[in-house]
Enzyme design. Structure first.
Site, mmCIF file in Angstrom:
data_model
loop_
_atom_site.group_PDB
_atom_site.id
_atom_site.type_symbol
_atom_site.label_atom_id
_atom_site.label_comp_id
_atom_site.label_asym_id
_atom_site.label_seq_id
_atom_site.Cartn_x
_atom_site.Cartn_y
_atom_site.Cartn_z
ATOM 1 N N LEU A 221 -2.657 0.747 5.365
ATOM 2 C CA LEU A 221 -3.686 1.112 4.391
ATOM 3 C C LEU A 221 -3.248 0.569 3.039
ATOM 4 O O LEU A 221 -2.063 0.628 2.696
ATOM 5 C CB LEU A 221 -3.864 2.642 4.307
ATOM 6 C CG LEU A 221 -4.499 3.325 5.521
ATOM 7 C CD1 LEU A 221 -4.580 4.827 5.292
ATOM 8 C CD2 LEU A 221 -5.881 2.761 5.822
ATOM 9 N N ASP A 222 -4.200 0.015 2.297
ATOM 10 C CA ASP A 222 -3.884 -0.500 0.967
ATOM 11 C C ASP A 222 -3.292 0.607 0.108
ATOM 12 O O ASP A 222 -3.497 1.798 0.364
ATOM 13 C CB ASP A 222 -5.143 -1.042 0.287
ATOM 14 C CG ASP A 222 -5.775 -2.184 1.067
ATOM 15 O OD1 ASP A 222 -5.065 -2.810 1.852
ATOM 16 O OD2 ASP A 222 -6.979 -2.423 0.867
ATOM 17 N N ARG A 223 -2.600 0.197 -0.934
ATOM 18 C CA ARG A 223 -1.935 1.170 -1.812
ATOM 19 C C ARG A 223 -2.904 2.247 -2.333
ATOM 20 O O ARG A 223 -2.598 3.427 -2.349
ATOM 21 C CB ARG A 223 -1.295 0.434 -2.987
ATOM 22 C CG ARG A 223 -0.523 1.348 -3.920
ATOM 23 C CD ARG A 223 0.312 0.566 -4.905
ATOM 24 N NE ARG A 223 1.226 1.442 -5.616
ATOM 25 C CZ ARG A 223 2.340 1.043 -6.200
ATOM 26 N NH1 ARG A 223 2.684 -0.237 -6.148
ATOM 27 N NH2 ARG A 223 3.136 1.900 -6.816
#
Length: 275
Positions: free
Chosen positions: A136-138
């Protein structure tokens, strides 16, 4: 008097067979410290200490090198106790907060999901090496799965598995059926067309999107392609496994959730002996 040139060396034979890798045609061995971690005996740092202290044997011989190869079928012992290397597939569901990287501490020293997850694990679970199933992206929050079974990682992240992932995006601008309809047909992106997605409008600024791929920033790029830039993104489900825990916490999935929810045949082997 002119000197004669030195005699030429005969050319190397072209019929010489190509060199073979040491493990070509065989199962490539694991290395010792990782084999112990995968079996849930000791985390890698503690396994390395035990190996260097002479507490670990491979087929009856003391091994002091953490990177020593462990061939398939080798008998491992720690402090004289035999280790079962095949263990039950286990999966953790974690509710990822924002501003955390889905990477290991060795890649980024601070700000990773492991810094939040690992301190919560009981001793039984803390012995394993945990692999994130996808990323998952930051800034993206929501359901992030971890497993001790690398084959499950490959299964769940393969585009051929068609495992659905459901996201909820808060978007800029006003979402309506006309704007999101191209997502149902498959929009074109710079790295090729996206597969058709399931789309549901929850309100004028909230779009539910279910995809069966996992390309880089895919949901954000798909919504951006139809003029709906993403302000916030939450993953609600992977397969049939739903996000049902508070942010920053975890729970272990049941065997039924793994086999039915993630469509994966669960390994059910005896747990390793407590050391």
């Amino acid at each position: 008097m002119a000197r004669k040139p030195p005699p030429r060396r005969p050319a190397a034979s072209q019929s010489k067979p190509p060199s073979r890798s040491r493990w070509e045609g065989k199962a490539k061995p694991d290395w010792l410290s990782r084999a112990l971690a995968r079996a849930g005996v000791l985390p890698v740092p503690e396994a390395e200490e035990a190996i260097r202290a002479g507490r670990v044997t491979i087929n009856g011989r003391v091994a002091r090198e953490p990177l020593a190869p462990v061939p398939e079928g080798a008998v491992l012992r720690v402090d004289g106790a035999e280790i079962r290397r095949e263990v039950t597939t286990r999966v953790l569901a974690f509710h990822k907060p924002a501003d955390l990287l889905t990477s290991t501490v060795s890649q980024h020293r601070t700000g990773t999901v492991y810094e939040v997850l690992l301190p919560q694990l009981p001793e039984e679970l803390g012995r394993y090496t945990w692999h994130a199933i996808g990323r998952l992206d930051r800034g993206t929050t929501g359901l992030l799965l971890f497993t001790n079974d690398e084959k499950l990682v490959a299964h769940a992240t393969s585009p051929e598995t068609h495992l659905p992932k459901r996201y909820v995006a808060t978007v800029q601008g006003t979402a309506d059926e006309e704007k999101v309809e191209p997502l149902r047909r498959g929009v074109m992106m710079e790295d090729g067309p996206a597969r058709p997605a399931k789309v549901k409008l929850r309100d004028a600024h909230t779009v539910e999107l279910t995809i069966t791929e996992g390309r880089h920033h895919q949901v954000k790029r798909m919504l951006g392609a139809v003029g709906l830039p993403v302000r916030a993104l939450l993953r609600e489900a992977v397969g049939d496994v739903q996000l049902d825990i508070p942010e920053g916490t975890f729970r272990e999935l049941t065997p039924e959730e793994i086999s039915e929810g993630l469509r994966y045949h669960v390994r059910r082997e005896p747990s390793p002996r407590d050391l």
